[in-house]
Write a protein that holds these residues in place. Sequence first.
Motif, short mmCIF file in Angstrom:
data_model
loop_
_atom_site.label_atom_id
_atom_site.label_comp_id
_atom_site.label_asym_id
_atom_site.label_seq_id
_atom_site.Cartn_x
_atom_site.Cartn_y
_atom_site.Cartn_z
N LEU A 48 0.79 -1.02 0.01
CA LEU A 48 0.06 -0.01 0.18
C LEU A 48 0.94 1.25 -0.22
O LEU A 48 1.81 1.22 0.75
CB LEU A 48 -0.83 0.12 1.19
N SER A 49 0.70 2.30 -0.76
CA SER A 49 1.08 3.34 -0.91
C SER A 49 0.12 4.52 -0.93
O SER A 49 -0.81 4.49 -1.48
CB SER A 49 1.81 3.55 -2.15
N TRP A 50 0.53 5.63 -0.23
CA TRP A 50 -0.53 6.67 0.11
C TRP A 50 0.16 8.09 -0.11
O TRP A 50 1.30 8.23 0.23
CB TRP A 50 -1.58 6.41 1.11
N ARG A 51 -0.63 8.88 -0.38
CA ARG A 51 -0.07 10.36 -0.21
C ARG A 51 -1.32 11.33 -0.12
O ARG A 51 -2.25 11.06 -0.65
CB ARG A 51 0.85 10.67 -1.69
N SER A 52 -0.91 12.56 0.70
CA SER A 52 -2.21 13.33 0.74
C SER A 52 -2.13 14.21 -0.42
O SER A 52 -1.21 14.60 -1.42
CB SER A 52 -1.82 14.45 1.94
N THR A 53 -3.50 14.71 -0.61
CA THR A 53 -3.69 15.47 -1.86
C THR A 53 -3.86 16.94 -1.48
O THR A 53 -3.69 17.31 -0.25
CB THR A 53 -5.08 15.22 -2.40
N SER A 54 -3.91 18.09 -2.30
CA SER A 54 -3.74 19.49 -2.00
C SER A 54 -5.24 19.71 -1.14
O SER A 54 -5.37 20.90 -0.48
CB SER A 54 -3.92 20.31 -3.00
N ASN A 55 -6.30 19.09 -1.24
CA ASN A 55 -7.38 19.34 -0.73
C ASN A 55 -7.74 18.41 0.64
O ASN A 55 -8.75 18.73 1.31
CB ASN A 55 -8.69 18.90 -1.43
N GLY A 56 -6.37 17.92 1.11
CA GLY A 56 -6.77 17.29 2.37
C GLY A 56 -6.82 15.66 2.38
O GLY A 56 -7.09 15.08 3.39
N ALA A 57 -7.29 15.16 1.36
CA ALA A 57 -7.75 13.83 1.24
C ALA A 57 -6.43 13.24 0.96
O ALA A 57 -5.45 13.64 0.90
CB ALA A 57 -8.86 13.86 0.11
N ASP A 59 -4.89 9.78 -1.40
CA ASP A 59 -4.89 9.02 -2.64
C ASP A 59 -3.89 7.67 -2.11
O ASP A 59 -2.84 7.68 -1.80
CB ASP A 59 -3.92 9.58 -3.93
N VAL A 60 -4.81 6.75 -2.23
CA VAL A 60 -4.09 5.45 -1.76
C VAL A 60 -3.88 4.41 -3.02
O VAL A 60 -4.88 4.48 -3.92
CB VAL A 60 -5.06 4.68 -0.71
N SER A 61 -2.85 3.54 -3.17
CA SER A 61 -2.60 2.74 -4.21
C SER A 61 -2.42 1.36 -3.53
O SER A 61 -1.67 1.25 -2.60
CB SER A 61 -1.77 3.21 -5.24
N ALA A 62 -2.63 0.25 -4.34
CA ALA A 62 -2.27 -1.14 -3.90
C ALA A 62 -1.69 -1.89 -5.05
O ALA A 62 -2.19 -1.85 -6.21
CB ALA A 62 -3.55 -1.64 -3.31
N GLN A 63 -0.54 -2.51 -4.96
CA GLN A 63 0.09 -3.27 -5.75
C GLN A 63 0.14 -4.80 -5.14
O GLN A 63 0.38 -4.94 -3.87
CB GLN A 63 1.62 -2.67 -5.90
N TRP A 76 -7.53 4.09 -4.87
CA TRP A 76 -8.62 4.81 -4.24
C TRP A 76 -8.29 6.20 -3.91
O TRP A 76 -7.34 6.69 -3.42
CB TRP A 76 -8.81 4.39 -2.82
N PRO A 77 -8.98 7.19 -4.97
CA PRO A 77 -8.36 8.41 -4.76
C PRO A 77 -9.39 9.28 -3.88
O PRO A 77 -10.48 8.88 -3.67
CB PRO A 77 -8.77 9.11 -6.40
N GLY A 81 -10.62 10.86 5.78
CA GLY A 81 -10.79 10.34 7.10
C GLY A 81 -10.04 8.98 7.30
O GLY A 81 -9.11 8.67 6.80
N ASN A 82 -10.63 8.07 8.02
CA ASN A 82 -9.92 6.63 8.34
C ASN A 82 -10.28 5.88 6.98
O ASN A 82 -11.06 5.11 6.98
CB ASN A 82 -10.49 6.04 9.52
N TRP A 83 -9.10 5.94 6.03
CA TRP A 83 -9.24 5.26 4.90
C TRP A 83 -9.05 3.91 5.12
O TRP A 83 -9.20 3.11 3.97
CB TRP A 83 -8.39 5.91 3.56
#
Length: 118
Positions: A48-57, A59-63, A76-77, A81-83
């Motif tokens: 799992l990799s994730w990064r914060s977006t400019s709007n505070g959400a 973006d999560v990806s899974a390989q 999951w863009p 909250g608790n993703w």
Amino acid sequence: MLADVAPHPTPAWARGALMTHVPAAVGASVPVSWSRHGTKIPDGAVLLSWRSTSNGATDVSAQLGLASGEVTLALWPNLCGNWVRIVHPTLHEVLGLHAAMSLAKDALRLANHLLDAR
């Protein structure tokens, strides 16, 4: 545990959080270890990799690691909250399916070996 590290940014040296087992219960702890950039995802594991977006959400990806390489399992863009609760069912089902397919492959290999030995 995933719930402990998910609210924080992924360390710069890490590719993401590696997991090989996800319990069925959504609230259960999911053990993870950081995977360094340049390392291969083991067969049957999810990164799992994730990064914060400019709007505070987030973006999560899974390989998914497979014997033949790595494939994108899900994206999951803009999660808020608790993703972890959102990605948990997919991770649990895919790791269970991979384990079942590996078992079936091994059983077929054994059956063919026994037939060839006759």
